[in-house]
Write an enzyme that holds these catalytic residues in place. Structure first.
Site, PDB file in Angstrom:
ATOM      1  N   CYS A 184      10.818  -8.026  31.761  1.00  0.00           N
ATOM      2  CA  CYS A 184      10.033  -9.054  32.445  1.00  0.00           C
ATOM      3  C   CYS A 184      10.728 -10.388  32.216  1.00  0.00           C
ATOM      4  O   CYS A 184      11.582 -10.508  31.346  1.00  0.00           O
ATOM      5  CB  CYS A 184       8.602  -9.111  31.913  1.00  0.00           C
ATOM      6  SG  CYS A 184       7.491 -10.016  33.024  1.00  0.00           S
ATOM      7  N   CYS A 217       8.794 -13.353  31.918  1.00  0.00           N
ATOM      8  CA  CYS A 217       7.840 -14.397  31.507  1.00  0.00           C
ATOM      9  C   CYS A 217       8.108 -14.973  30.113  1.00  0.00           C
ATOM     10  O   CYS A 217       7.804 -16.135  29.862  1.00  0.00           O
ATOM     11  CB  CYS A 217       6.400 -13.922  31.626  1.00  0.00           C
ATOM     12  SG  CYS A 217       5.952 -12.630  30.469  1.00  0.00           S
ATOM     13  N   CYS A 223       6.267 -14.419  35.666  1.00  0.00           N
ATOM     14  CA  CYS A 223       7.068 -13.199  35.542  1.00  0.00           C
ATOM     15  C   CYS A 223       8.159 -13.097  36.600  1.00  0.00           C
ATOM     16  O   CYS A 223       8.799 -12.058  36.747  1.00  0.00           O
ATOM     17  CB  CYS A 223       6.153 -11.973  35.620  1.00  0.00           C
ATOM     18  SG  CYS A 223       4.844 -11.999  34.369  1.00  0.00           S
ATOM     19  N   LYS A 227      -1.227  -2.500  36.295  1.00  0.00           N
ATOM     20  CA  LYS A 227      -1.395  -3.568  35.307  1.00  0.00           C
ATOM     21  C   LYS A 227      -2.321  -4.612  35.900  1.00  0.00           C
ATOM     22  O   LYS A 227      -2.029  -5.208  36.933  1.00  0.00           O
ATOM     23  CB  LYS A 227      -0.035  -4.188  34.970  1.00  0.00           C
ATOM     24  CG  LYS A 227      -0.134  -5.338  33.986  1.00  0.00           C
ATOM     25  CD  LYS A 227       1.227  -5.876  33.586  1.00  0.00           C
ATOM     26  CE  LYS A 227       1.081  -7.047  32.634  1.00  0.00           C
ATOM     27  NZ  LYS A 227       2.384  -7.608  32.238  1.00  0.00           N
ATOM     28  N   ARG A 276      -1.763 -15.113  36.776  1.00  0.00           N
ATOM     29  CA  ARG A 276      -0.925 -14.026  37.289  1.00  0.00           C
ATOM     30  C   ARG A 276      -1.625 -13.195  38.370  1.00  0.00           C
ATOM     31  O   ARG A 276      -1.216 -12.085  38.674  1.00  0.00           O
ATOM     32  CB  ARG A 276      -0.512 -13.105  36.142  1.00  0.00           C
ATOM     33  CG  ARG A 276       0.219 -13.778  35.003  1.00  0.00           C
ATOM     34  CD  ARG A 276       1.124 -12.798  34.278  1.00  0.00           C
ATOM     35  NE  ARG A 276       1.467 -13.169  32.919  1.00  0.00           N
ATOM     36  CZ  ARG A 276       2.269 -14.181  32.563  1.00  0.00           C
ATOM     37  NH1 ARG A 276       2.799 -14.955  33.488  1.00  0.00           N
ATOM     38  NH2 ARG A 276       2.530 -14.409  31.293  1.00  0.00           N
ATOM     39  N   LYS A 335      -2.860  -0.393  32.187  1.00  0.00           N
ATOM     40  CA  LYS A 335      -2.971  -1.468  31.209  1.00  0.00           C
ATOM     41  C   LYS A 335      -3.934  -2.525  31.692  1.00  0.00           C
ATOM     42  O   LYS A 335      -3.828  -2.925  32.841  1.00  0.00           O
ATOM     43  CB  LYS A 335      -1.568  -2.072  31.032  1.00  0.00           C
ATOM     44  CG  LYS A 335      -1.513  -3.276  30.138  1.00  0.00           C
ATOM     45  CD  LYS A 335      -0.144  -3.886  30.193  1.00  0.00           C
ATOM     46  CE  LYS A 335      -0.176  -5.146  29.351  1.00  0.00           C
ATOM     47  NZ  LYS A 335       1.024  -5.897  29.433  1.00  0.00           N
ATOM     48  N   SER A 393      -3.236  -6.535  23.361  1.00  0.00           N
ATOM     49  CA  SER A 393      -3.466  -7.454  22.248  1.00  0.00           C
ATOM     50  C   SER A 393      -4.935  -7.800  22.032  1.00  0.00           C
ATOM     51  O   SER A 393      -5.418  -7.801  20.908  1.00  0.00           O
ATOM     52  CB  SER A 393      -2.648  -8.728  22.468  1.00  0.00           C
ATOM     53  OG  SER A 393      -2.950  -9.317  23.719  1.00  0.00           O
ATOM     54  N   TYR A 410      -0.929  -1.627  18.953  1.00  0.00           N
ATOM     55  CA  TYR A 410      -0.547  -2.411  17.770  1.00  0.00           C
ATOM     56  C   TYR A 410      -1.108  -1.780  16.494  1.00  0.00           C
ATOM     57  O   TYR A 410      -0.737  -2.189  15.398  1.00  0.00           O
ATOM     58  CB  TYR A 410      -1.042  -3.860  17.922  1.00  0.00           C
ATOM     59  CG  TYR A 410      -0.492  -4.533  19.159  1.00  0.00           C
ATOM     60  CD1 TYR A 410       0.767  -5.133  19.143  1.00  0.00           C
ATOM     61  CD2 TYR A 410      -1.200  -4.537  20.359  1.00  0.00           C
ATOM     62  CE1 TYR A 410       1.301  -5.707  20.286  1.00  0.00           C
ATOM     63  CE2 TYR A 410      -0.687  -5.118  21.510  1.00  0.00           C
ATOM     64  CZ  TYR A 410       0.564  -5.695  21.467  1.00  0.00           C
ATOM     65  OH  TYR A 410       1.102  -6.262  22.596  1.00  0.00           O
TER      66      TYR A 410
HETATM   67  C1  PBG Z   1       4.664  -9.543  30.110  1.00  0.00           C
HETATM   68  C2  PBG Z   1       3.692  -8.732  29.364  1.00  0.00           C
HETATM   69  C3  PBG Z   1       2.386  -9.057  28.991  1.00  0.00           C
HETATM   70  C4  PBG Z   1       1.927  -8.010  28.191  1.00  0.00           C
HETATM   71  C5  PBG Z   1       2.946  -7.070  28.145  1.00  0.00           C
HETATM   72  N1  PBG Z   1       4.010  -7.524  28.895  1.00  0.00           N
HETATM   73  C6  PBG Z   1       1.596 -10.289  29.195  1.00  0.00           C
HETATM   74  C7  PBG Z   1       1.160 -10.684  30.536  1.00  0.00           C
HETATM   75  O1  PBG Z   1       1.315  -9.964  31.524  1.00  0.00           O
HETATM   76  O2  PBG Z   1       0.651 -11.790  30.600  1.00  0.00           O
HETATM   77  C8  PBG Z   1       0.585  -7.936  27.516  1.00  0.00           C
HETATM   78  C9  PBG Z   1       0.556  -7.135  26.265  1.00  0.00           C
HETATM   79  C10 PBG Z   1      -0.631  -7.351  25.408  1.00  0.00           C
HETATM   80  O3  PBG Z   1      -1.566  -8.125  25.695  1.00  0.00           O
HETATM   81  O4  PBG Z   1      -0.676  -6.705  24.363  1.00  0.00           O
HETATM   82  N2  PBG Z   1       4.613  -9.497  31.469  1.00  0.00           N
END
Ligand code: PBG
Length: 325
Positions: free
Chosen positions: A120, A122, A130, A195, A217, A248, A274, A313
């Site tokens: 990515c 970003c 991104c 996603k 996003r 995700k 996260s 995690y």
């Molecule tokens: C980057 C990316 C993100 C995550 C994984 N790859 C953040 C986003 O899309 O803003 C999120 C992972 C997480 O929250 O654990 N594009």
């Protein structure tokens, strides 16, 4: 025929009976552990919003990876924190970029660990989006080339699997093409297919320093209410050459995981993100919940929904608990 002939409690009477009739279980083999790599030496810096998650310099990362292998964790998902950012995210596809160097070191020192790289821009763009930005728009087709170059540079460094998370249309095909053209026919693609534009990514954006500097996003990531659209996203990624598809976040999207498993035959990954992790850590720290039981229940629910692999995690904690019991 119902009660009193049927008594569901018969098979719940002892732990052994419950163990025999359990429909799914989670193993360390199912887990993928995300890691953040940064420059410097001997760095192991805790992410404030994610207790137990660290930024590692490459030397510290190797030590961590060696421990993960001892725990039996099969794979890591690597994110990079570059020293500098620019408009075009050039650190993402630099041969000596932070992820590229980390992958080389991992494959040299811990060859059995499967290395998956997040592909990515970003974390590498000054605006935090991104893709390439013009005005307030994130450009799709102009971004594809940079995403593909990023994936190729990861493959050249030795990544086993590349995982595009940008959600540009056509990126899986662009990556498969560039990999094949350069003879990386065996590098697999794990596509972040469904996603969603989610508030559950909040702590990650602090961890990866990649919050968008304007807007959000939602023009490229999916709208959370859309279930049928998720299947289209997944189907398109499969047509473009994905080897593994991902849903995700995980916990609020178990229906999507279940649909994906029922509809397609390739491995389905789920990313417990996260925010899912931080909520558990925060509540556990305050004594409101039992972390170990909650994490086990979360993981088993994601597996039950249909995930073949889970990015979490909590992988390290889970592996530690397994080795205790
Ligand atoms: C980057 C990316 C993100 C995550 C994984 N790859 C953040 C986003 O899309 O803003 C999120 C992972 C997480 O929250 O654990 N594009």
């Amino acid at each position: 025929m119902a009660y009193p002939i049927n008594r569901m409690r018969r098979l719940r009477r002892s732990e052994t009976l419950r163990r025999m009739t359990r429909e799914v279980s989670v193993s360390v083999d199912d887990l993928i552990y995300p890691l953040f790599v940064t420059s410097g030496l001997d760095v192991k810096l805790q992410v404030p919003s994610m207790p137990g998650v660290f930024h590692f310099s490459i030397d510290a990362l190797i030590k961590e990876a060696e421990e993960l292998v001892e725990f039996g964790i099969p794979a890591v998902l690597l994110f990079g924190l570059p020293p500098n950012k620019d408009e075009a995210g050039s650190g993402a596809y630099a041969d000596d970029g932070i992820v590229q160097r980390a992958v080389r070191a991992l494959k040299k020192n811990v060859p059995d660990l499967v290395v998956i790289t997040d592909v990515c821009l970003c974390e590498y763009t000054s605006h935090g989006h991104c893709g390439i930005v013009r005005g307030d728009e994130v450009l799709n087709d102009e971004t594809l080339e940079l995403i593909a170059r990023t994936a190729l540079s990861h493959a050249q460094a030795g990544a086993d699997i590349v995982a595009p998370s940008d959600m540009m249309d056509g990126r899986v095909l662009a990556i498969r093409d560039i990999l094949d053209d350069n003879s990386y026919v065996d590098t697999a693609i794990m596509a972040y297919s469904a996603k969603f534009a989610s508030a559950f990514y909040g702590p990650f954006r602090e961890a990866a320093e990649c919050a968008p500097q304007f807007g959000d996003r939602s023009t490229y990531q999916m709208d959370p209410p859309n279930r049928r659209e998720a299947l289209r996203e997944i189907e398109l990624d499969i047509e473009e050459g994905a080897d593994i598809v991902m849903v995700k976040p995980a916990l609020s999207y178990l229906d999507i995981i279940s649909d994906a498993k029922a509809s397609f035959d390739l491995p389905v990954a789920a990313y417990s993100v996260s925010g899912e992790y931080s909520m558990v850590k925060a509540a556990a720290e305050r004594g409101f919940i039992d972390e170990r039981r909650i994490v086990n229940e979360m993981l088993v629910s994601i597996k039950r929904a249909g995930a073949d692999m889970i990015i979490t995690y909590s992988a390290r904690d889970f592996a530690g608990w397994q080795s205790e019991s």
